[in-house]
Structures are given as C-alpha cells and as structure tokens.
Write an enzyme that holds these catalytic residues in place. Structure first.
Site, PDB file in Angstrom:
ATOM      1  N   HIS A 298       0.827  -1.203   0.000  1.00  0.00           N
ATOM      2  CA  HIS A 298       0.000   0.000   0.000  1.00  0.00           C
ATOM      3  C   HIS A 298       0.864   1.257   0.000  1.00  0.00           C
ATOM      4  CE1 HIS A 298       0.674   1.117   4.243  1.00  0.00           C
ATOM      5  NE2 HIS A 298       0.574  -0.167   4.535  1.00  0.00           N
ATOM      6  N   CYS A 316       3.641  -4.417   6.611  1.00  0.00           N
ATOM      7  CA  CYS A 316       3.188  -4.166   5.248  1.00  0.00           C
ATOM      8  C   CYS A 316       4.364  -3.740   4.360  1.00  0.00           C
ATOM      9  CB  CYS A 316       2.117  -3.072   5.233  1.00  0.00           C
ATOM     10  SG  CYS A 316       0.556  -3.580   5.964  1.00  0.00           S
TER      11      CYS A 316
END
Length: 368
Positions: A298, A316
């Site tokens: 992301h 992430c």
C-alpha cells in the site's frame, strides 16, 4: 436395485386349454417398487418387457411430471433430471405387449430425507480473470466428515494440461492449486457435482456448482526485503522496480514474513488498525491485501524518507503514492507475491496459505 413386475393376469398352466392366457408384458423398475431412502441422483428407469410403452410418466407428490426421455423403440424411459430430497414418486402409464394386450404401469418409491443439507460456494466466480497463483476454493457452510466422497465429486478441466491437486485446508474448505503456477491465459472449468453426495452424519450436498474463469498474464512480485525494492515481473520480464519499506527487521511482530502469498483483495482506501503498536483508523490508499495475517502492499507517503533505504513498517510493504497506484492498477487477484530475505517465515494457517506449503505437504492434505 431393479425389480421386475409381471403385469400379466393368471397365466395358463397348460391344464385348461380353454382358458385364455394372460398378458405377456412385464415391467422392470429401477429403483424397485416400494423402495425407500433412494438417493435422488440415482438412475431412475422403467423398462417394458415383451412390449412397448403406450405412455409412461413419473410424478411427484404434487402431481408434477419428472422430466425424462423415452427410447426410440419405446421400451425404456429414464429420468433426465435429479429428483428431490424426501419425496414420494409414482409411476403411471400403459404397456402394449407383443400379444397385443395392454397392461397398466404402476409403482412407487421414495427418496431419502437428509438430516441436514449443506450449502457450498466456489471461487473464482464465472468469467473472472485471475492471477497465476489463484487457487480454486470450495467452501462449505458446515464441517464435512466424508471428505473423500466430496472430493470424488469435484473436477477441474483446463484448456492446456496442468498438474494440480485438491487439499483440505480445514473441515469446511477444500482448495485445488497447480503444482507450479498456472500457465498464462489458461481457461479453467470447475464442476462440483455435490447434490446427493453424503457428507457424513446424515448431511448431504444442497446443490451442484460450476464455474468457468480465465488465468491472466503471468505477473509475479519479487519482494526481497534486504533490497528495499519491490520488483514486478510480467511474462518473464522485469517491468517495474519500486523503492519500498518492509517490516521492521528486529521486531518479529513487525517483520514482513517470508512466504509466497497471493493478492487476495484490492481496495483504493484501507483503514488500518494495530492496537498492539498504538495506531487506529489509519487511512492508506491503493491497498492490495496479501494475507489475512495483516500484510498489504500500500501507499505510505508519510514514510517516503524510508522507501528504498530502511525497513520500518509494521509488516506491510510501503510504496510511494504514485508507485502504489501503478502497482495497484497492474495487479490481479491471485497474482503471487514472493517475500524472501526476512528474519521470520509465515506459518501456514491463515485463510489463503496454499503457496506456503510445498507440493509434498499439499498432496498429503488430499482425501483421495
């Protein structure tokens, strides 16, 4: 079981030549007259012996005729559609025998009534285009006891030869994946003939399922955390390299663990929470989920200084806003993401862990 009904009257014994012989026509029914607990997918047939049907019908308790086919010589009729659970079915009609005498068709049977019918779903859905690591997943509303019976009802057809196998990831989920990634642009058809299948403990399949979908181009993400780069390969060629920040290397709770994941979901905006590390309702854009353990690829523009230099995320894979959107737009559900170089490895136990198992581990989960 087939039962033959002799539909004649009292036959001649040969001792009374003045008494007329009874009709010669006979009837064979499958299942037999009076049968109970018949599986609704079992063969349903009526055969005229020494004669042919003038008319023949099988009706349910509401008087509705069951769809069927009569042979060209009018000697055999068979149902062309499965019957219902827990129903009573009645035969009617007439047969004209070889002697020209007509006799009625009579008989009745009942189908089994399950203690429970279990719904299933299949993914990918019809007409989907998915990545080369996408598994086929059949999920059930209740645990399945007789997994072998269910697995025998599942079939995968492909436009090109593909080696693969079914594996039970839980009592409620069975997946099929290829040994290696799917060949690009493969067409796949799945049939799950589950209606009438005994799942064990009185439970049966509620309905048959089918799906047809296509594998897209061959795109693979190479995510070596030591390089601080995210590399995208398409059809065997490198097409992009994005500066990235992976999970903090010295905190196991913040690693981006080693493993082969797939893109599970794409959302232009994702709201993220991690109470353990003190943040809630964090809004990030161009988010591609790769694990239900919590890992995404992301945008994290706020962490731009670290991209390509330092691994400091909470697990992430962070990219700049522009690069995150470019990757997001290129990704298909089912694309593989291969994470390497991390201090930890993902345990196989979350929703989609098909590629966290090697082929030997995978095939041992088959019920066949």
């Amino acid at each position: 079981m087939t039962v033959v009904l002799l539909l004649s009257g009292c036959g001649s014994s040969g001792t009374d030549p003045g008494k007329p012989a009874g009709p010669v026509a006979g009837l064979a029914l499958e299942p037999g007259n009076g049968a109970g607990d018949v599986n609704p997918t079992a063969p349903i047939r009526a055969t005229a012996q020494r004669g042919r049907f003038d008319e023949i019908a099988l009706t349910n308790a509401d008087g509705k005729q069951v769809a069927g086919e009569l042979s060209p010589d009018r000697t055999t009729w068979h149902a062309s559609t499965p019957l219902g659970y827990g129903g009573t079915y009645t035969w009617s009609g007439r047969i004209t025998g070889q002697d020209g005498k007509s006799v009625p068709v009579r008989g009745q049977f009942s189908t089994l009534k399950p203690d429970q019918t279990v719904r299933a779903t299949v993914n990918p859905i019809d007409n989907a285009e998915v990545g080369i690591a996408m598994p086929i997943s059949v999920k059930f509303d209740e645990p399945v006891k007789d997994k072998a019976a269910v697995q025998r009802a599942l079939k995968v057809d492909t436009s090109v030869p593909v080696e693969g196998a079914w594996a039970w990831l839980s009592d409620e989920q069975v997946d099929w994946r290829p040994k290696n990634y799917w060949p690009a642009h493969t067409h796949v058809r799945v049939s799950a003939d589950l209606y009438g299948v005994p799942y064990g403990d009185g439970a049966y399949g509620l309905a048959d399922l089918t799906t047809e979908f296509n594998i897209g181009r061959a795109q693979v993400v190479k995510a070596d955390v030591r390089t601080h780069q995210l590399v995208v390969e398409r059809d065997g060629k490198q097409v992009a390299t994005y500066p990235a920040s992976y999970g903090e290397e010295y905190d196991p709770g913040r690693n981006t663990p080693n493993g082969t994941y797939i893109v599970m979901q794409k959302d232009p905006v994702e709201i993220m929470d991690n109470p353990r590390y003190g943040y809630r309702n964090v809004r990030k854009t161009w988010a591609a989920r790769i694990s239900n353990h919590g890992e995404f690829i992301h945008e994290n523009q706020e962490n731009a200084w670290a991209l390509g230099k330092v691994n400091n995320s909470h697990g992430c894979i962070n990219l700049s806003a522009a690069n995150a959107k470019a990757y997001y737009d290129s990704a298909l559900i089912g694309d593989p993401v291969e994470v390497t170089g991390s201090a930890s490895t993902m345990d196989p136990g979350y929703d989609v862990y098909d590629w966290l198992l090697n082929w030997d581990q995978w095939t041992k989960k088959s019920a066949a």
